[in-house]
Design a protein around this motif. Structure first.
Motif, PDB file in Angstrom:
ATOM      1  N   LEU A   1       0.828  -1.205   0.000  1.00 44.59           N
ATOM      2  CA  LEU A   1       0.000   0.000   0.000  1.00 44.59           C
ATOM      3  C   LEU A   1       0.860   1.251   0.000  1.00 44.59           C
ATOM      4  CD1 LEU A   1      -2.830  -0.984   2.521  1.00 44.59           C
ATOM      5  CD2 LEU A   1      -3.044  -0.710   0.043  1.00 44.59           C
ATOM      6  N   ALA A   2       2.038   1.193   0.646  1.00 42.13           N
ATOM      7  CA  ALA A   2       2.903   2.372   0.727  1.00 42.13           C
ATOM      8  C   ALA A   2       3.446   2.786  -0.630  1.00 42.13           C
ATOM      9  CB  ALA A   2       4.060   2.102   1.691  1.00 42.13           C
ATOM     10  N   THR A   3       3.390   1.882  -1.587  1.00 38.43           N
ATOM     11  CA  THR A   3       3.880   2.226  -2.927  1.00 38.43           C
ATOM     12  C   THR A   3       2.857   3.023  -3.730  1.00 38.43           C
ATOM     13  OG1 THR A   3       3.036   0.142  -3.856  1.00 38.43           O
ATOM     14  CG2 THR A   3       5.282   0.136  -2.959  1.00 38.43           C
ATOM     15  N   HIS A   4       1.658   3.210  -3.189  1.00 39.10           N
ATOM     16  CA  HIS A   4       0.613   3.931  -3.910  1.00 39.10           C
ATOM     17  C   HIS A   4       0.446   5.325  -3.314  1.00 39.10           C
ATOM     18  CE1 HIS A   4      -0.305  -0.300  -4.819  1.00 39.10           C
ATOM     19  NE2 HIS A   4      -0.813   0.167  -5.954  1.00 39.10           N
ATOM     20  N   PRO A   5       0.046   6.313  -4.097  1.00 35.69           N
ATOM     21  CA  PRO A   5      -0.066   7.681  -3.598  1.00 35.69           C
ATOM     22  C   PRO A   5      -1.224   7.818  -2.609  1.00 35.69           C
ATOM     23  CG  PRO A   5      -0.954   7.521  -5.817  1.00 35.69           C
ATOM     24  CD  PRO A   5      -0.325   6.193  -5.525  1.00 35.69           C
ATOM     25  N   GLY A   6      -1.047   8.786  -1.700  1.00 37.78           N
ATOM     26  CA  GLY A   6      -2.097   9.068  -0.731  1.00 37.78           C
ATOM     27  C   GLY A   6      -1.524   9.629   0.545  1.00 37.78           C
ATOM     28  N   ALA A   7      -2.345  10.467   1.221  1.00 30.93           N
ATOM     29  CA  ALA A   7      -1.886  11.074   2.470  1.00 30.93           C
ATOM     30  C   ALA A   7      -2.003  10.120   3.642  1.00 30.93           C
ATOM     31  CB  ALA A   7      -2.694  12.343   2.745  1.00 30.93           C
ATOM     32  N   GLY A   8      -2.805   9.075   3.528  1.00 30.43           N
ATOM     33  CA  GLY A   8      -2.978   8.111   4.614  1.00 30.43           C
ATOM     34  C   GLY A   8      -3.289   6.747   4.037  1.00 30.43           C
ATOM     35  N   TRP A   9      -3.450   5.776   4.963  1.00 30.37           N
ATOM     36  CA  TRP A   9      -3.685   4.409   4.504  1.00 30.37           C
ATOM     37  C   TRP A   9      -4.995   4.288   3.729  1.00 30.37           C
ATOM     38  CZ3 TRP A   9       0.498   1.789   4.492  1.00 30.37           C
ATOM     39  CH2 TRP A   9       1.436   1.907   5.525  1.00 30.37           C
ATOM     40  N   GLN A  10      -6.014   5.079   4.098  1.00 28.16           N
ATOM     41  CA  GLN A  10      -7.299   4.994   3.397  1.00 28.16           C
ATOM     42  C   GLN A  10      -7.161   5.451   1.948  1.00 28.16           C
ATOM     43  OE1 GLN A  10     -10.179   3.842   4.902  1.00 28.16           O
ATOM     44  NE2 GLN A  10     -11.136   3.877   2.874  1.00 28.16           N
TER      45      GLN A  10
END
Length: 797
Positions: free
Chosen positions: A67-76
């Motif tokens: 999941l950390a390899t995908h963009p986003g400010a948080g896990w959601q």
């Protein structure tokens, strides 16, 4: 506005699109990887010391790193951008994780479950629908406010809910808790409506993804989330909408015209019911003004040119189907009349109120355009009468069929309940086997009633729910009997409650008379109907059935009126049945379906050869026709039917030929009563002797002549051809001898070439043969004790 949005606004009160677009973020959304890794061990469902813990933690770390390899400010946001929120197909297709083998499957599913339980990820309902780990929802109830879930379970027990329905409701609430990240006490009605809206837009809606959601709405009232005594179905259905909202559905571009339409419709609204009012809005705003704006952009006045008015009238006569086909509009005169009334009302109001003066303009619908409205009404009335004439002779057959079908279903159900699963038994000459219900059909031991009974015909291949069959046929019988004995409108039928059965004691004889109180429906006039013994038996059977199935009481349930768009208070309605875990009032569409399913079992067909169909309103017209035909004064029938005008009742009454004969005879009796009495004196001896001599002169060899008194024979005594010859049965042998003789004479004439004689003798032979056939039929009927034809003509409708 698209058609889909317009349809949603027409039927739904809730803006589902707004609810489905609400942002979500769990309390662990900003956790680091190490903080997330510590969540499982802190959970009360973590099974310490077991070997699978290390495998679960390893899969959890791999998931977080992926999941950390995908963009986003948080896990959601990373979860959503990875495409994981659209379902669980990614588990088997993503290449960044280990192959989804059997050894990997269970640890990875447990790892995802910990992300959900720890509220690091708030899953979508698509994911929860695909998530097959049943322990996830059990663990949710253990972690998130277990005391509130215990209160919900106690509320279900207090309602007598069986284990199956309670489990479905608890599972639905658990999904809402996981999706929103809030415990049961912190939920809102919008949270439940969001799940309902998702289900309505989901392609798998036919697989019932919201099982238990209706009960969940009712149970959540125990913890103060939803209103007490409310239902989810009623919460999402649309109530009466403001006039401006109804007008804005058609997106009128001219603001001043929009305002005057709203003012006019608001002034009209108190005088009509809501269903009729929506029809007025559809005609004036949709059929009339929206059509003008589409064909004449920029128009902003009610005063139309002659060309604009003529073009609109031509367009209004045609209906364009969704597939592009065109057909003539059947209600064009009603539309013209409504638009003309709109203009004339404004002209009349402008005399008293100057605010309407600028809109008082000539009507685009002329008086001549509305000509034929009365003729159209007469044609519609004629079609309605023909419909009743076609159906009334079959009414008793329909009632008998409904009674027989229910009696057979009830007998079969009783016989099946006396046998265990797998047993074979015989009923009505057929072999049945009681089958065991599958998991979806099985109910628990504490289910109300005897549970569903499934049977298989030994010669058949499919199981059938006999309990459902008996229930359907009972309510079909009850609806048919009540409608045909009362003439109620279908909405009045569905509004009947146990409280409507009242009694009145006659002051003279002290006799107790049962009455049926019909609450205001179409014209807001309450009325009382005398309950016949047949109707009393039907109502008593309904009340007894509801009491037996619900602990000795008739449950109080609310009813949604789809015409008035209102939810009534909880009342002990008579026409209610169980649907899932709750009692619901049968809909008007359900009544129509029950009637026509029973009618299909009769095999009746209409004049075109199509299967005969009834509407609930047909029973009302047949009730009026039978009542008036049997001598009930029409003004009394109008009171029974709740009509404000006798014209309405007279339009309901379909006149048959026997009614015409009876009315004509009554006219003759009335005319005879006012004629001079000397015309009806007793005959003298001379007159009576002459009359007797006439009958003596009518005697013939074969019988008697049926010509009227005082008239000479017009056939020169060629009696064998005469249609008024009445052959004496004792002269049958003589008639048969004449037939044989005529045959011989015809053969002789043909041999000699006497063609004219052949034609004359042939006519006599046909007449004599017909009389012989009629005489044999008369003799046979007399021998069998049946009715004997006296040769009178029959009037056929």
């Amino acid at each position: 506005m698209t058609l889909a949005i317009r349809a949603r606004k027409k039927y739904w009160m809730v803006d589902f699109a707004h609810l489905l677009e609400r942002p979500r973020a769990g309390r662990g959304d900003a956790f680091t990887v190490d903080q997330v890794m510590r969540i499982p061990a802190q959970s009360p469902v973590w099974r310490a010391g077991l070997k699978e813990n290390s495998a679960t933690l390893n899969e959890l770390r791999r998931l977080l790193e992926w999941l950390a390899t995908h963009p986003g400010a948080g896990w959601q946001e990373r979860w959503v951008s990875a495409g994981a929120d659209r379902g669980l197909d990614w588990l088997t297709t993503v290449t960044d994780l280990r192959p989804f083998t059997r050894a990997v499957r269970d640890p990875r599913v447990r790892a995802i479950g910990h992300l959900f339980l720890g509220q690091v990820i708030l899953p979508s309902y698509d994911v929860l629908l695909a998530f097959r780990a049943c322990k996830l929802f059990k663990h949710t109830r253990m972690i998130h406010e277990p005391d509130q879930f215990a209160a919900l379970a106690a509320a279900a027990d207090a309602r007598g809910i069986n284990d199956k329905h309670r489990s479905q409701a608890m599972k639905a609430i658990s999904k809402i808790v996981l999706h929103t990240g809030r415990g049961p006490s912190l939920l809102t009605p919008d949270d439940v409506l969001e799940m309902y809206g998702w289900a309505m837009h989901h392609p798998r809606a036919s697989s019932r993804p919201t099982d238990g959601l209706n009960l969940a709405w009712e149970l959540l009232s125990a913890v103060g989330v939803t209103p007490v005594n409310s239902r989810l179905r009623h919460a999402v259905l649309l109530g009466q909408r403001p006039t401006a909202d109804l007008v804005d559905d058609y997106e009128i571009a001219a603001p001043r015209v929009r305002d005057v339409l709203i003012r006019y419709l608001d002034a009209r609204r108190p005088a009509v019911d809501y269903n009729s009012f929506r029809g007025d809005v559809a005609i004036l705003t949709g059929v009339f003004w929206s059509d003008l704006e589409r064909h004449h952009p920029g128009i902003n006045t009610l005063q139309l040119s002659a060309e604009q008015a003529a073009a609109w009238r031509e367009r209004a006569r045609i209906v364009v189907q969704t597939d592009g086909t065109r057909r003539p509009r059947t209600d064009v005169l009603a539309i013209f009349t409504r638009v003309r009334t709109f203009y004339l009302d404004i002209q009349r109001w402008a005399v008293e109120d100057a605010n309407w003066a600028e809109w008082a303009v000539p009507s685009p619908v002329r008086r001549n355009d509305c000509h034929g409205f009365a003729k159209e009404q007469r044609a519609a009335r004629s079609r309605m009468h023909q419909r009743i004439r076609e159906r009334l002779p079959h009414l008793l057959l329909l009632a008998d069929t409904a009674h027989r079908l229910h009696a057979d279903a009830a007998g079969l159900l009783t016989a099946a309940q006396q046998h265990a699963h797998g047993d074979e038994f015989e009923f009505a000459g057929r072999q049945y086997r009681r089958t065991r219900m599958n998991a979806a059909q099985r109910t628990s031991a504490n289910d109300r009633g005897a549970g569903n009974v499934h049977l298989r015909d030994v010669l058949g291949v499919e199981d059938e729910n006999i309990t459902a069959r008996e229930n359907e046929r009972f309510w079909a019988w009850a609806a048919i009997e009540t409608l045909r004995h009362t003439g109620l409108r279908v909405e009045e039928l569905l509004e009947l409650t146990q409280l409507a059965i009242v009694s009145y004691r006659l002051p003279e004889s002290n006799e107790l008379i049962p009455l049926l109180q019909v609450i205001p429906s179409k014209n807001n006039e309450e009325r009382l109907l005398l309950v016949s013994p047949e109707l009393a038996s039907v109502l008593a059977t309904i009340v007894t059935r509801l009491r037996d199935q619900n602990g000795g009481v008739v449950p109080s349930v609310p009813r949604y009126d789809r015409y008035e768009r209102e939810v009534g208070p909880p009342l002990p309605h008579l026409f209610q049945r169980q649907r899932g875990s709750r009692q619901v009032v049968i809909s008007d569409g359900g009544i129509r379906m029950l009637i026509n399913r029973t009618l299909a079992m009769t095999g009746l067909r209409d004049s075109r050869g199509d299967p005969l169909a009834f509407t609930p309103h047909d029973f009302r017209r047949m009730f009026a026709t039978e009542a008036v035909a049997n001598g009930l004064p029409v003004h009394i029938a109008a009171r029974l039917l709740g009509h404000a005008s006798l014209d309405t009742t007279q339009a309901y009454v379909a006149v048959f030929q026997d009614d015409l004969v009876r009315t004509y005879r009554a006219f003759l009796a009335q005319r005879r009563a006012i004629r001079p009495t000397e015309e009806y004196r007793s005959p003298t001896e001379e007159e009576w002797s002459e009359f007797q001599q006439h009958f003596q002169t009518r005697k013939l060899e074969l019988g008697t002549c049926g010509r009227p008194y005082g008239t000479p024979c017009q056939h020169e005594h060629a009696c064998i051809r005469c249609p008024v010859l009445r052959v004496d049965p004792r002269q049958r042998e003589r008639l048969a001898e004449i037939v044989r003789n005529l045959g011989c004479r015809i053969n002789e004439a043909r041999m000699n070439g006497w063609l004219g004689e052949v034609d004359g003798l042939t006519v006599s032979l046909h007449a004599a043969t017909a009389k012989l056939v009629d005489l044999d039929r008369t003799i046979a009927r007399a021998r069998d004790g049946g009715p004997v034809s006296i040769g009178m003509p029959v009037l056929r409708s």
